[in-house]
Design an enzyme around this catalytic site. Structure first.
Site, PDB file in Angstrom:
ATOM      1  N   SER A  12     -10.568 103.341 134.524  1.00 16.33           N
ATOM      2  CA  SER A  12     -11.237 103.502 135.816  1.00 16.33           C
ATOM      3  C   SER A  12     -12.739 103.674 135.687  1.00 16.33           C
ATOM      4  O   SER A  12     -13.487 103.345 136.616  1.00 16.33           O
ATOM      5  CB  SER A  12     -10.652 104.696 136.576  1.00 16.33           C
ATOM      6  OG  SER A  12     -10.785 105.886 135.811  1.00 16.33           O
ATOM      7  N   ASP A 182     -15.852 114.561 138.859  1.00 12.87           N
ATOM      8  CA  ASP A 182     -14.658 115.396 138.699  1.00 12.87           C
ATOM      9  C   ASP A 182     -14.397 115.793 137.258  1.00 12.87           C
ATOM     10  O   ASP A 182     -13.299 116.214 136.916  1.00 12.87           O
ATOM     11  CB  ASP A 182     -13.430 114.662 139.248  1.00 12.87           C
ATOM     12  CG  ASP A 182     -13.226 113.297 138.584  1.00 12.87           C
ATOM     13  OD1 ASP A 182     -13.975 112.970 137.629  1.00 12.87           O
ATOM     14  OD2 ASP A 182     -12.315 112.558 138.999  1.00 12.87           O
ATOM     15  N   HIS A 185     -14.765 110.961 135.976  1.00 12.83           N
ATOM     16  CA  HIS A 185     -15.310 109.756 136.596  1.00 12.83           C
ATOM     17  C   HIS A 185     -16.805 109.926 136.854  1.00 12.83           C
ATOM     18  O   HIS A 185     -17.245 110.966 137.341  1.00 12.83           O
ATOM     19  CB  HIS A 185     -14.565 109.445 137.899  1.00 12.83           C
ATOM     20  CG  HIS A 185     -13.116 109.174 137.672  1.00 12.83           C
ATOM     21  ND1 HIS A 185     -12.140 110.123 137.899  1.00 12.83           N
ATOM     22  CD2 HIS A 185     -12.479 108.069 137.206  1.00 12.83           C
ATOM     23  CE1 HIS A 185     -10.956 109.605 137.602  1.00 12.83           C
ATOM     24  NE2 HIS A 185     -11.138 108.364 137.180  1.00 12.83           N
TER      25      HIS A 185
END
Length: 203
Positions: A12, A182, A185
């Site tokens: 991601s 977080d 990310h």
């Protein structure tokens, strides 16, 4: 930069926003690197392909390597993987895990397949961080994976982007801004640090 096609693959952190982006690049370090080329070497502007997919571990990369890497025949391949291999050990300990030995074995297989079936130069990015605390459990568990990336790169003569070390150095200095949204990310600052570290290592 003479490479005409650069492919980024990962999780991601690499994907970030690409599925919502008409250019399929996303709002991430890949875009910042693309923009660097546009500004600094417009006469040799490469094609940029982003093949990041959220949640991926190295086992997932192996399952899609033929379609997402080999088929595209990149001139330069940049690999960023490892955070989820560790994170799953923390947030989902009951699932089947990817420990360092398997991580290394699969990584070697992917590199050898790429070298056998493409002419790509291969760049290995260190996994970044898990929490913006250098002493977090995630960051301690990441260390063997970072060491594997560097060992493999040395053995195969590949370029390493020292992203983990860049992040740790930042976190142990007087840091004016956070790097993540977080703990994992990237925010814009984290993406900027990733892009800067990649550019300095590769170009």
């Amino acid at each position: 930069m003479k490479d005409k096609r650069i492919l980024f693959i990962g999780d991601s952190i690499t994907e970030w926003g690409r599925f919502e982006d008409e250019e399929n690049i996303g709002d991430n370090y890949v875009r910042m690197i693309r923009d660097y080329f546009a500004v600094h070497t417009p006469e040799q502007f490469p094609e940029i392909i982003n093949r990041g997919i959220g949640g991926n571990r190295i086992t997932d990369l192996a399952n899609r390597w033929q379609d997402d890497v080999i088929t595209h025949q990149p001139d330069l391949l940049s690999i960023s993987i490892g955070v989820n291999d560790v994170w799953r050990q923390l947030d989902n300990p009951d699932m089947e895990q990817v420990y360092p030995d398997q991580y290394e074995e699969i990584y070697r297989t992917l590199i050898e397949k790429t070298q056998a079936e493409t002419n790509a130069k291969i760049v290995l990015m260190e996994p970044t961080v898990i929490e913006e605390d250098v002493n977090s459990e995630g960051n301690q568990k990441l260390k063997p994976y970072v060491e594997i990336v560097n060992k493999i790169a040395q053995e195969y003569g590949l370029t390493v982007v020292p992203t983990y070390h860049a992040f740790i150095d930042y976190l142990t200095s007087e840091r004016p801004l956070p790097l993540t949204t977080d703990g994992v990310h990237m925010n814009s600052t984290g993406n900027a640090l990733m892009a800067k570290t990649w550019i300095e290592a590769v170009l």
